[in-house]
Every structure is written in C-alpha cells, then in structure tokens.
Scaffold this motif. Sequence first.
Motif, PDB file in Angstrom:
ATOM      1  N   ARG A 138       0.816  -1.218   0.000  1.00  0.00           N
ATOM      2  CA  ARG A 138       0.000   0.000   0.000  1.00  0.00           C
ATOM      3  C   ARG A 138       0.850   1.268   0.000  1.00  0.00           C
ATOM      4  O   ARG A 138       0.311   2.370  -0.168  1.00  0.00           O
ATOM      5  N   LEU A 139       2.144   1.132   0.196  1.00  0.00           N
ATOM      6  CA  LEU A 139       3.022   2.293   0.252  1.00  0.00           C
ATOM      7  C   LEU A 139       3.616   2.646  -1.103  1.00  0.00           C
ATOM      8  O   LEU A 139       4.273   3.681  -1.242  1.00  0.00           O
ATOM      9  N   GLY A 140       3.411   1.797  -2.100  1.00  0.00           N
ATOM     10  CA  GLY A 140       4.036   2.027  -3.390  1.00  0.00           C
ATOM     11  C   GLY A 140       5.503   1.652  -3.348  1.00  0.00           C
ATOM     12  O   GLY A 140       5.899   0.707  -2.663  1.00  0.00           O
ATOM     13  N   HIS A 241       3.167   6.048  -2.411  1.00  0.00           N
ATOM     14  CA  HIS A 241       1.723   6.090  -2.142  1.00  0.00           C
ATOM     15  C   HIS A 241       1.379   6.353  -0.684  1.00  0.00           C
ATOM     16  O   HIS A 241       0.199   6.523  -0.359  1.00  0.00           O
ATOM     17  N   GLY A 242       2.393   6.348   0.203  1.00  0.00           N
ATOM     18  CA  GLY A 242       2.086   6.572   1.610  1.00  0.00           C
ATOM     19  C   GLY A 242       3.292   6.335   2.495  1.00  0.00           C
ATOM     20  O   GLY A 242       4.404   6.050   2.023  1.00  0.00           O
ATOM     21  N   THR A 243       3.051   6.473   3.799  1.00  0.00           N
ATOM     22  CA  THR A 243       4.111   6.260   4.782  1.00  0.00           C
ATOM     23  C   THR A 243       3.623   5.315   5.873  1.00  0.00           C
ATOM     24  O   THR A 243       2.416   5.203   6.134  1.00  0.00           O
ATOM     25  N   ALA A 244       4.577   4.661   6.487  1.00  0.00           N
ATOM     26  CA  ALA A 244       4.274   3.793   7.634  1.00  0.00           C
ATOM     27  C   ALA A 244       5.288   4.087   8.723  1.00  0.00           C
ATOM     28  O   ALA A 244       6.501   4.124   8.460  1.00  0.00           O
ATOM     29  N   LEU A 255      -0.229   3.955   9.673  1.00  0.00           N
ATOM     30  CA  LEU A 255      -0.224   4.013   8.211  1.00  0.00           C
ATOM     31  C   LEU A 255      -0.937   5.269   7.737  1.00  0.00           C
ATOM     32  O   LEU A 255      -2.033   5.599   8.217  1.00  0.00           O
ATOM     33  N   THR A 256      -0.336   5.965   6.783  1.00  0.00           N
ATOM     34  CA  THR A 256      -0.940   7.137   6.150  1.00  0.00           C
ATOM     35  C   THR A 256      -0.780   6.999   4.639  1.00  0.00           C
ATOM     36  O   THR A 256       0.316   6.715   4.155  1.00  0.00           O
ATOM     37  N   THR A 257      -1.878   7.177   3.913  1.00  0.00           N
ATOM     38  CA  THR A 257      -1.810   7.091   2.455  1.00  0.00           C
ATOM     39  C   THR A 257      -2.490   8.307   1.840  1.00  0.00           C
ATOM     40  O   THR A 257      -3.057   9.146   2.549  1.00  0.00           O
ATOM     41  N   HIS A 258      -2.465   8.384   0.523  1.00  0.00           N
ATOM     42  CA  HIS A 258      -3.145   9.485  -0.157  1.00  0.00           C
ATOM     43  C   HIS A 258      -4.655   9.397   0.047  1.00  0.00           C
ATOM     44  O   HIS A 258      -5.361  10.411  -0.029  1.00  0.00           O
ATOM     45  N   GLU A 259      -5.150   8.208   0.310  1.00  0.00           N
ATOM     46  CA  GLU A 259      -6.596   8.006   0.472  1.00  0.00           C
ATOM     47  C   GLU A 259      -7.046   8.001   1.924  1.00  0.00           C
ATOM     48  O   GLU A 259      -8.243   8.144   2.199  1.00  0.00           O
TER      49      GLU A 259
END
Length: 321
Positions: A138-140, A241-244, A255-259
């Motif tokens: 999910r992080l790309g 796509h995000g950070t963990a 977890l933080t994502t664009h969504e």
Amino acid sequence: MTRIAIAGAAHPHVGYLTAELDHLPGAVLVAVADPSRETAERWAAPYDAKVFTDHQEMLREERPDVVMVAGIYGDRGRVTVDALNAGAHVLADKPLCTTLADLDAIEETARRTGRHVTVLFEKRYYPVTLAAREILGRLGTIHGVVSSGPHKLNRPTRPAWFFEPEQYGGVLNDLAVHDIDAALLFTGLTSGTVSGAVVGGSYGVATLNGAGAVVTAGVDWMNPAGSPVHGDYRMKLIGTHGTAELLWARNRLVLTTHEAAPYDVPLPAGHRPAELPLQALAAGNEPDITTERSILATRIALLAQQSAEHGGVPIDWSIGC
C-alpha cells in the motif's frame, strides 16, 4: 532429539535460546561454556546441563547439533567458526562478530561445512514488523527509510569489556545492524554504498544509498534515564503512495496514504526471537534469517563502522560480495 549447547553467555540475550527449551519437543540443553564458570553454571543449572570454561572442549565432548553464541562480542567470530567446524548450526546473538576478517572466516566455514548461521534479528518477529510487511504494497515504491534506536547505557551494570573498543566493535556494528536488516527487507536493496559517522563512540548514523532508495539508521547509547523504555526504536517507511511509522517500543504501526488519514494498523501476534529459527534448525531446514542474510546485514554494519573510522567515506556493498 536436538542437542543444544551455549558457547558464550556473557550477554543476557542467551535467554532467547533458553526460552525455547520448554516449547520445542526434543530440544535438550546439553552444555554451557563460558570463560566465567560462574556465568556458565548460572545458565546450565536449571537444565542440569554440563559446564565448561573452554568452548572447544565442550564441542569435542558434546557434539551439539545447534550452538547458541552469545559471549563477549570480540570472541564471537572465533567461537562461531569453531562451532561450524564441529558440525553444529549456529544461532547467534548480534553482533555476529566484530571484524570483517572474522566475518569472512564465518562465511567460508559455513559454505564449506554446509552448516547454517542465523543471527537473531528479533525485530523481524515483532508484531509491528509483521504487520508492516503485510501492508507494504500500500506504500508504493519505498524511496526512504529513516530509523532511530536510542538505548539506555545503564553504565553501572555494563561489564568492563563493553567499553573496550576491540571487544565491543563499535556502536554501528552493535546497534545499527538490526535496522539495516529490516531496511533491506522493506526496500529490497541488493547493492549500493554505505557510509557511517560516529560521535564520541556513543552516537552513530549509518547511511545506505542504493537503486531508488536511501536508508538512514541512527543509533545511540544516550536514551535518557527518564525514558519509560530502554530502547525507543522507531522506523519510518516513505513510499510513493504513503508512509508507515513503526513504533516498536509502543507496539504501534501508523499508516498514512493518499486516500486515508493516519490510523493504527491492527497487529498480529509476534514470535519469540529464537522461536522460528530454532524450529527450522530442529526440522533440518534453513531459518528464514538465512546465512546469506545474516552475513549481509553484518557486513554492511561492519562497513558502516569502518567508514566512520575513515572519515565517512562511502564503501560499496552487494549481495554475495
């Protein structure tokens, strides 16, 4: 029956092994060797194991299947080679050794004997790490890994050898190796450069540069006495796509994502540090922390330490070299 021995018990992480003796059917602690008879007796007594002050004598007499190496850091390379030559697999506390020459000898001996060496990188088995590996997609693409590992020194309880550079081997080799191993898992890096910087012997940073990713691992023995934890271990994975954020000491993965805004990821159960490696060896299999990966993470940490001692010059590394 799996015959297990301990060769060096100077560090309390030897308890990683003894914690498994009641869980693994057929596992028997047959002997403990340590230059300090008192230390060897303390670990041997609960299991009625034999006591030695010479690990080579123990290896000759007991012929163990698996040897746990957790002695004085500067002795570990030689002890590991001796255990491999005696036909045993090795479970090693980190650091595996303190010099590149010792590491080369371990690698050659493991290859020649066909025995496994697995360093107990216990962070791999923490619930936070297991969860992070599950959500990694999910992080790309991971372009950055930033970690910090402040530890309490607790100087009054540290043995004298811990403050001898030749016996200790350096803060990056000792502490950064955990985060180097984890960063390799998360990024998939197989080659690059590593550089190191150390201030006052107690604060250091290892930096890995590879294809598409940069890793910085800061470690120290300066965690204040007032901290509620001994080691406030943290790591941030920065992806396209995000950070963990892995907050190991607090048992949280954020977890933080664009969504999605930041949220705590549910955590699975973890594993004890020696649980899976010892199960694998008892079954005749190579542990998931393979000889190759154990040696790779150790080599990068030793190169970071070497870099720090030579003004931070970058040093090439790659799998198999």
